[in-house]
Design an enzyme around this catalytic site. Structure first.
Site, short mmCIF file in Angstrom:
data_model
loop_
_atom_site.label_atom_id
_atom_site.label_comp_id
_atom_site.label_asym_id
_atom_site.label_seq_id
_atom_site.Cartn_x
_atom_site.Cartn_y
_atom_site.Cartn_z
N SER A 123 0.83 -1.19 0.00
CA SER A 123 0.00 0.00 0.00
C SER A 123 0.87 1.25 0.00
O SER A 123 1.97 1.26 0.57
CB SER A 123 -0.85 -0.03 1.26
OG SER A 123 -1.36 1.24 1.53
N TYR A 148 -1.92 -0.98 10.67
CA TYR A 148 -2.16 -1.50 9.32
C TYR A 148 -0.99 -1.15 8.41
O TYR A 148 -0.40 -2.03 7.76
CB TYR A 148 -3.48 -0.93 8.75
CG TYR A 148 -3.56 -1.10 7.26
CD1 TYR A 148 -3.80 -2.35 6.70
CD2 TYR A 148 -3.34 -0.02 6.39
CE1 TYR A 148 -3.82 -2.52 5.33
CE2 TYR A 148 -3.36 -0.19 5.03
CZ TYR A 148 -3.60 -1.44 4.50
OH TYR A 148 -3.61 -1.60 3.14
N LYS A 152 2.17 -3.61 6.64
CA LYS A 152 2.59 -3.70 5.23
C LYS A 152 4.10 -3.42 5.12
O LYS A 152 4.82 -4.07 4.35
CB LYS A 152 1.80 -2.70 4.38
CG LYS A 152 0.32 -3.03 4.27
CD LYS A 152 0.10 -4.33 3.50
CE LYS A 152 -1.31 -4.83 3.51
NZ LYS A 152 -1.48 -6.15 2.93
#
Ligand code: UFG
Length: 334
Positions: A123, A148, A152
């Site tokens: 992302s 989050y 990643k």
């Protein structure tokens, strides 16, 4: 045969359709924690081929090993992860377990069965607060502001270390910008549980009358109209980006490659609202609200590397994204 983990989710389902259309055979592993079983039939209908489904979570190495034993898997596209930024702040353990620990199980099973080709969903959030826009792949990463994003970032590091340890691996890390829209058939799209956190599903629910008003988070950013600027990309374009990445890994020499998947064009929240109104002839009820914690002013990609090395160019317009998202909203539960 391609194993698609999280293949029934928003981006996974659209990618499965493109894989089937490109004559790949697809095995899906999904635990349906944020997706629905009916999606399988829709994928098959749109892709024109059957898929093989395994229900379970990647943390369970026995199901992974079973998949590799029962199928000849040539490559894995890994979408299986939680993705709600706000929720990740409240549930860090769940996020690190489901987004990082599962990847360790996956690559261990892949290594065991000598499958060393992986496309990973990352992302643009790994860039933290970008030091410049448009963002190129060699921009500094780190400084993520929520579990989050950090999950990643951690997986990217793990994959880099894996590749350094064994250059037989072929790995493509794809950094998505803001995927919105839906399949033009209206059969597949984004169906978050509960109140949407992302802007497009929120807009469609406001227009449907299920939510009252969109809060525009901040109009005092240093951007042309003061609202946040993002690089919105149609989910079908994004799905096609995965096919291009897979083809690159199949054709070219071994390596670890990183690509931005975006359009290169930034739109503000107010521009998105206007585009939605023009495309759908619906009025979006909105009000200006305070900034949301953790948001940044501007985030858009430099898509040159994906164009030059993958031949990937996003072809759908903001109008297409709005029309397709609205069409899907009106098809839910049909
Ligand atoms: N926004 C609003 N109101 C809302 C929701 C969003 O004004 O109700 C604004 C945000 O402030 C931002 C823009 O709309 O300016 C886009 O917000 P989203 O929540 O849709 O998306 P984000 O850019 O915050 O994050 C998304 C994904 C992340 C991913 C990131 C990568 O949700 O998973 O893009 O850039 F990491």
């Amino acid at each position: 045969m391609i194993l698609v983990t999280g293949g029934c989710g928003y981006i996974g389902s659209h990618t499965c359709v493109e894989l089937l259309k490109n004559e790949y055979d697809v095995v899906i592993l999904d635990d349906f924690s944020n997706s629905q079983k009916e999606v399988v039939e829709k994928i098959e209908k749109l892709g024109g081929k059957k898929v093989k489904l395994y229900e379970g979570n990647m943390i369970d190495s026995s199901i992974l090993n079973r998949i590799f034993e029962e199928n000849r898997i040539d490559a894995v596209i890994d979408f299986a992860a939680y993705k709600a930024v706000g929720e990740s702040v409240i549930k860090p353990i769940e996020y690190y377990k489901n987004n990082v620990a599962t990847v360790l199980e996956l690559i261990e099973a892949m290594k065991k069965h000598n499958c060393k080709r992986l496309v990973f969903s990352s992302s643009a959030t790994v860039y933290g607060t970008p030091s410049y826009v448009p963002i190129t792949e060699d921009s500094k990463i780190g400084g993520t502001t929520n579990p989050y994003g950090t999950s990643k970032l951690f997986v990217e590091q793990i994959l880099n270390d894996l590749y350094k340890s064994d250059e037989e691996w072929d790995i493509a890390i794809l950094r998505y910008f803001n995927p919105i829209g839906a399949h033009e058939s209206g059969l597949l799209g984004e169906r978050p549980n509960g109140i949407p956190a992302n802007i497009m599903p929120y807009i469609t629910k406001v227009c449907k009358g299920e939510l009252e008003c969109l809060n525009v988070f901040g109009d005092d950013y240093d951007t042309p109209d003061g609202t946040g600027v993002r690089d919105y990309i149609h989910v079908v374009d994004l799905a096609i980006g995965h096919i291009k990445a897979l083809e690159k890994l199949e054709k070219e020499k071994k390596g670890l490659f990183v690509y931005n998947l975006g359009t290169g064009q930034g739109y503000s929240v107010l521009e998105l609202i206007k585009a939605f109104e023009c495309a759908t002839l619906k009025k979006v009820n909105y009000k200006i609200a305070p900034r949301r914690d953790g948001d940044i002013a501007e985030c858009y990609s430099d898509p040159t590397k994906a164009k030059e090395e993958l031949g990937f160019v996003a072809s759908k317009s903001l109008e297409d994204m709005c029309k397709d998202a609205w069409n899907f909203e009106n098809n839910i539960n049909k």
